[in-house]
Design an enzyme around this catalytic site. Structure first.
Site, PDB file in Angstrom:
ATOM      1  N   LYS A   9       0.833  -1.208   0.000  1.00  0.00           N
ATOM      2  CA  LYS A   9       0.000   0.000   0.000  1.00  0.00           C
ATOM      3  C   LYS A   9       0.871   1.262   0.000  1.00  0.00           C
ATOM      4  O   LYS A   9       2.091   1.190   0.228  1.00  0.00           O
ATOM      5  CB  LYS A   9      -0.919  -0.036   1.226  1.00  0.00           C
ATOM      6  N   TYR A  49     -12.203  -1.969  -3.858  1.00  0.00           N
ATOM      7  CA  TYR A  49     -12.747  -2.208  -2.515  1.00  0.00           C
ATOM      8  C   TYR A  49     -14.277  -2.136  -2.491  1.00  0.00           C
ATOM      9  O   TYR A  49     -14.860  -1.868  -1.437  1.00  0.00           O
ATOM     10  CB  TYR A  49     -12.150  -1.206  -1.526  1.00  0.00           C
ATOM     11  N   ASN A 112      -1.856  -0.123   6.930  1.00  0.00           N
ATOM     12  CA  ASN A 112      -1.382  -1.427   7.407  1.00  0.00           C
ATOM     13  C   ASN A 112      -0.492  -2.138   6.378  1.00  0.00           C
ATOM     14  O   ASN A 112      -0.389  -3.359   6.357  1.00  0.00           O
ATOM     15  CB  ASN A 112      -2.552  -2.297   7.883  1.00  0.00           C
ATOM     16  N   HIS A 115      -2.037  -5.470   1.494  1.00  0.00           N
ATOM     17  CA  HIS A 115      -3.351  -6.101   1.315  1.00  0.00           C
ATOM     18  C   HIS A 115      -3.104  -7.492   0.763  1.00  0.00           C
ATOM     19  O   HIS A 115      -2.191  -7.685  -0.035  1.00  0.00           O
ATOM     20  CB  HIS A 115      -4.212  -5.313   0.319  1.00  0.00           C
ATOM     21  N   GLU A 126      -9.436 -10.325  -7.824  1.00  0.00           N
ATOM     22  CA  GLU A 126      -8.433  -9.282  -7.585  1.00  0.00           C
ATOM     23  C   GLU A 126      -7.252  -9.398  -8.557  1.00  0.00           C
ATOM     24  O   GLU A 126      -6.715  -8.382  -9.003  1.00  0.00           O
ATOM     25  CB  GLU A 126      -7.959  -9.348  -6.127  1.00  0.00           C
TER      26      GLU A 126
HETATM   27  P1  CMP Z   1      -7.297  -4.687   3.721  1.00  0.00           P
HETATM   28  O1  CMP Z   1      -6.829  -6.039   4.037  1.00  0.00           O
HETATM   29  O2  CMP Z   1      -6.722  -4.008   2.529  1.00  0.00           O
HETATM   30  O3  CMP Z   1      -8.906  -4.696   3.570  1.00  0.00           O
HETATM   31  C1  CMP Z   1      -9.703  -3.558   3.808  1.00  0.00           C
HETATM   32  C2  CMP Z   1      -8.925  -2.426   4.415  1.00  0.00           C
HETATM   33  O4  CMP Z   1      -9.696  -1.420   5.044  1.00  0.00           O
HETATM   34  C3  CMP Z   1      -8.028  -2.950   5.520  1.00  0.00           C
HETATM   35  O5  CMP Z   1      -7.005  -3.732   4.994  1.00  0.00           O
HETATM   36  C4  CMP Z   1      -7.604  -1.651   6.180  1.00  0.00           C
HETATM   37  O6  CMP Z   1      -6.515  -1.039   5.515  1.00  0.00           O
HETATM   38  C5  CMP Z   1      -8.831  -0.752   5.971  1.00  0.00           C
HETATM   39  N1  CMP Z   1      -9.561  -0.459   7.203  1.00  0.00           N
HETATM   40  C6  CMP Z   1      -9.705   0.768   7.733  1.00  0.00           C
HETATM   41  N2  CMP Z   1     -10.444   0.729   8.832  1.00  0.00           N
HETATM   42  C7  CMP Z   1     -10.799  -0.555   9.043  1.00  0.00           C
HETATM   43  C8  CMP Z   1     -11.561  -1.229  10.032  1.00  0.00           C
HETATM   44  N3  CMP Z   1     -12.128  -0.575  11.053  1.00  0.00           N
HETATM   45  N4  CMP Z   1     -11.697  -2.558   9.911  1.00  0.00           N
HETATM   46  C9  CMP Z   1     -11.141  -3.237   8.869  1.00  0.00           C
HETATM   47  N5  CMP Z   1     -10.406  -2.639   7.891  1.00  0.00           N
HETATM   48  C10 CMP Z   1     -10.226  -1.321   7.988  1.00  0.00           C
END
Ligand code: CMP
Length: 138
Positions: A9, A49, A112, A115, A126
């Protein structure tokens, strides 16, 4: 053998840890079968998303995902989807196990670092979102 989609990311790219993230995949049994660096438009991030459209964090997440370049990769290995998720650690880095990418490098639940696809159907969708069959190495 199974394939999964991985994204480093915008926060991971800004932290200059592309190599470190890929090293963790490769040293734990995953191989890169396709790779691109790109910056998503808002529409592309919203499309990627779309499953989270109704979530309260959708706008913030899509803002973040198009805020800078990302690296998208196809990873292949035995049980690649589950293995990738183990290497990444829990979505919320506070709950992630020691030694995982998110535990070591994430700064919030949103920023984070990585993904990864969560199931075979999602992986197929995806992968097709970013790659054509001609881009994928045998
Ligand atoms: P990802 O695995 O990319 O899937 C959805 C993304 O939403 C997640 O990682 C986070 O980067 C983002 N995100 C932000 N807030 C939340 C939340 N409260 N719970 C889960 N995902 C979140």
């Amino acid at each position: 053998m199974e394939q999964t989609l991985s994204i480093i990311k915008p926060d991971g790219v800004k932290k200059n840890i592309i190599g470190e993230v890929i090293r963790r995949f490769e040293s734990n049994g995953l191989s890169v079968k396709a790779m691109r660096m790109l910056q998503m438009t808002r529409e592309e991030a919203e499309g990627f998303y779309a499953v989270h459209k109704e979530r309260p964090f959708f706008n913030s997440l899509t803002d973040f995902m198009c805020s800078g370049p990302v690296v998208v990769m196809i990873l292949e290995g035995q049980e690649a989807i589950a293995l990738n998720r183990k290497i990444m650690g829990a979505t919320d880095f506070k709950e992630a196990e020691a030694g995982t990418i998110r535990k070591d490098f994430a700064s919030s639940i949103e920023s984070n670092v990585v993904h990864g696809s969560d199931a075979p159907e999602t992986a197929a969708t995806e992968i097709a979102y970013f790659f054509s069959s001609l881009d994928i190495m045998a």
